[in-house]
Write an enzyme that holds these catalytic residues in place. Structure first.
Site, PDB file in Angstrom:
ATOM      1  N   THR A  28       0.624   4.403  -2.731  1.00 34.90           N
ATOM      2  CA  THR A  28       0.420   5.720  -2.291  1.00 34.90           C
ATOM      3  C   THR A  28       1.379   6.595  -3.082  1.00 34.90           C
ATOM      4  O   THR A  28       1.203   7.590  -3.275  1.00 34.90           O
ATOM      5  CB  THR A  28       0.472   5.913  -0.892  1.00 34.90           C
ATOM      6  OG1 THR A  28       1.693   5.592  -0.307  1.00 34.90           O
ATOM      7  CG2 THR A  28      -0.959   5.297  -0.344  1.00 34.90           C
ATOM      8  N   LYS A  29       2.662   6.158  -3.104  1.00 36.55           N
ATOM      9  CA  LYS A  29       3.713   6.790  -3.712  1.00 36.55           C
ATOM     10  C   LYS A  29       3.326   6.854  -5.226  1.00 36.55           C
ATOM     11  O   LYS A  29       3.800   7.910  -5.795  1.00 36.55           O
ATOM     12  CB  LYS A  29       4.929   6.327  -3.609  1.00 36.55           C
ATOM     13  CG  LYS A  29       5.607   6.626  -1.852  1.00 36.55           C
ATOM     14  CD  LYS A  29       5.841   7.906  -1.694  1.00 36.55           C
ATOM     15  CE  LYS A  29       6.199   8.366  -0.427  1.00 36.55           C
ATOM     16  NZ  LYS A  29       6.624   9.794  -0.188  1.00 36.55           N
ATOM     17  N   LEU A  66       0.935  -1.295   0.082  1.00 33.70           N
ATOM     18  CA  LEU A  66       0.039   0.007  -0.091  1.00 33.70           C
ATOM     19  C   LEU A  66       0.783   1.343  -0.052  1.00 33.70           C
ATOM     20  O   LEU A  66       0.682   2.314  -0.662  1.00 33.70           O
ATOM     21  CB  LEU A  66      -0.949  -0.002   1.404  1.00 33.70           C
ATOM     22  CG  LEU A  66      -1.915   1.218   1.384  1.00 33.70           C
ATOM     23  CD1 LEU A  66      -2.633   1.347   0.197  1.00 33.70           C
ATOM     24  CD2 LEU A  66      -2.643   1.175   2.675  1.00 33.70           C
ATOM     25  N   TYR A  67       2.006   1.085   0.688  1.00 33.27           N
ATOM     26  CA  TYR A  67       2.941   2.258   0.877  1.00 33.27           C
ATOM     27  C   TYR A  67       3.395   2.689  -0.596  1.00 33.27           C
ATOM     28  O   TYR A  67       3.341   3.822  -1.131  1.00 33.27           O
ATOM     29  CB  TYR A  67       4.234   1.912   1.483  1.00 33.27           C
ATOM     30  CG  TYR A  67       5.061   2.872   1.402  1.00 33.27           C
ATOM     31  CD1 TYR A  67       5.373   4.382   1.937  1.00 33.27           C
ATOM     32  CD2 TYR A  67       6.653   2.465   0.910  1.00 33.27           C
ATOM     33  CE1 TYR A  67       6.138   5.337   1.784  1.00 33.27           C
ATOM     34  CE2 TYR A  67       7.472   3.639   0.672  1.00 33.27           C
ATOM     35  CZ  TYR A  67       7.445   5.045   0.960  1.00 33.27           C
ATOM     36  OH  TYR A  67       8.357   5.638   1.022  1.00 33.27           O
ATOM     37  N   ALA A  68       3.811   1.635  -1.439  1.00 31.93           N
ATOM     38  CA  ALA A  68       4.047   1.751  -2.819  1.00 31.93           C
ATOM     39  C   ALA A  68       3.035   2.447  -3.608  1.00 31.93           C
ATOM     40  O   ALA A  68       3.270   3.270  -4.472  1.00 31.93           O
ATOM     41  CB  ALA A  68       4.751   0.445  -3.423  1.00 31.93           C
TER      42      ALA A  68
END
Length: 442
Positions: A257-258, A253-255
């Site tokens: 959002t980036k 999810l971090y990736a």
């Protein structure tokens, strides 16, 4: 291409009916009048109402209601609590460059790892700098406060506030005419997204849009440089990772959002004429780093004699990372600011095509985590207790490897710090800060 057997490690009422025959839906002026003849009933009814009110006022909200309440919190509260009475004067003074050619830069995430180093580097070379940080508790706030003390001593005024605070941002951009914005504030970490996904949307998506809105509405739009991540390459198996490679298969999810941030940035560039440069950081490490990073907590656990977990991929595939020393990343950040062209819009109206760029900032030398541990053992003079385990499905990828030819060509970016040299500097800082308790250690 030689296949790397990649090494990653830990890398929001229903009021209950009153007991008995007394029912709120039959409540009338007559029944209210009759209460005078039932003092005990009136007393208990009154106490019940007070109890309910106290319950809803003081019980901690959760789930959707909590989210709703947070979304309705007024930004004026943040301003009243976190800003000094003369914050405008402090911000203007801090944003004033030493020379006419110097920049006036807003650094978000100024008490973060990279933000601290970038803020100090900008101030030292003569640029005006104002910092913004919400000091959230994703990791030790004491470390963030200690970094802020360093930034304060360098002459940088740091405002405690959130990038989602539209009123604060508007007032800040009305107070200071920033030439550049270095946007480093974000919810970091790959694995934490499995515990608190909303924090990533709040910071990395909503927060980024809030900042871009403030920049877009400025009379003189600033040029923007912001931190993306090597994580956008996700499940891409082609190495080294190039800016031309596909980034539509995020592994976390971090990736995601980036990657969403990169697309949002492109939209604001296209519609409003904002000059935007995205920097894909590759595993940044060094003094004053993040405690959630493997090299950091490996150091802590090795010194305490605790077992460290080293993960491996299927068929014992090695996990490796393109570790990039913070000083090298800072040079890349400053180079991106120096080469950024002016935005073409004003007050939200585009007047022409604007610059849009994406660069990798890595070290081009992936290192297996086993080697990272070996170097730490050597520097700490302690043998690590290691346990090798299969890598869990937590969003991590097997390896990262940056192709930095574009950054080298257009930014003059050239990393010079190898992992052992960088870790030696980190360990020296760690021992002074945590073992010798010298909290001002640089």
């Amino acid at each position: 291409m030689t296949q790397l057997k990649p090494i990653l490690s830990h890398l929001d009422p229903i009021i209950p009916s009153t007991p008995g025959k007394f029912k709120p839906d039959k409540f009338s002026a007559y029944s209210f009048h009759r209460l005078r003849f039932h003092p005990r009933l009136a007393l208990w009814s009154f106490l019940s109402v007070i109890f309910i009110l106290l319950f809803f006022c003081f019980s901690p909200p959760d789930g959707a209601a909590a989210a709703k309440r947070r979304s309705l919190q007024t930004t004026t509260y943040t301003i009243r609590v976190h800003l000094d009475s003369n914050w405008e004067v402090k911000a203007r003074n801090s944003a004033r460059p030493r020379s006419k050619t110097g920049f006036s830069v807003l650094v978000t995430g100024a008490a973060g790892f990279v933000g601290t180093h970038v803020s100090i580097a900008l101030k030292r070379r003569g640029d005006g700098v104002v910092g913004l940080d919400n000091f959230n508790n994703y990791y030790d706030t004491g470390l963030k406060k200690a970094r802020k003390a360093l930034v304060d001593r360098a002459g940088v005024y740091v405002i405690e506030g959130d990038i989602n605070d539209a009123v604060l941002l508007r007032k800040l951009f009305e107070t200071v005419q920033f030439t550049h914005v270095m946007h480093l504030a974000a919810q970091a970490g790959v694995r934490y997204a499995m515990q608190n996904p909303n924090s990533y949307i709040h910071s990395n998506v909503n927060g980024f849009v809030s900042l871009l809105e403030a920049c877009k509405n400025a009379t003189l739009q600033p040029s923007i440089v912001w931190a993306s991540s090597s994580s956008v390459y996700g499940l891409n198996s082609k190495v080294p990772f190039s800016e031309k490679d596909r980034t539509d298969q995020p592994a976390s999810l971090y990736a995601a959002t980036k990657k969403a941030g990169e697309e949002i940035a492109h939209t604001y560039n296209h519609i409003y004429g904002l000059s935007i440069t995205g920097l894909r950081f590759f595993t940044v490490y060094g003094p004053w780093g993040r405690p959630d990073m493997a090299y950091f907590f490996f150091t802590k656990d090795i010194l305490k004699g605790k077992e460290i977990k080293i993960f491996e991929g299927a068929d014992h595939a090695t996990v490796a990372r393109d570790f990039t020393y913070v000083d090298d990343v800072v040079k890349g950040c400053l180079a991106a600011l120096d080469t950024a062209k002016k935005s073409t819009g004003t007050g939200g109206k585009k007047k022409g095509a604007a610059q849009f760029r994406i660069y990798n900032l890595g070290n081009t030398s992936p290192v297996p985590v086993a080697k990272l541990v070996a170097i730490l053992e050597k520097l700490l003079k302690v043998k690590a207790k290691k346990k090798v385990l299969p890598m869990p499905r937590n969003g991590d990828v097997l390896f990262t490897h940056a192709n930095i030819s574009l950054a080298r060509k257009e930014l003059g970016y050239k990393p010079t710090t190898d992992l052992e040299t960088g870790l030696k500097k980190f360990v020296k800082w760690y021992l002074r800060y945590y073992v010798s308790k010298k909290k001002s250690a640089w």
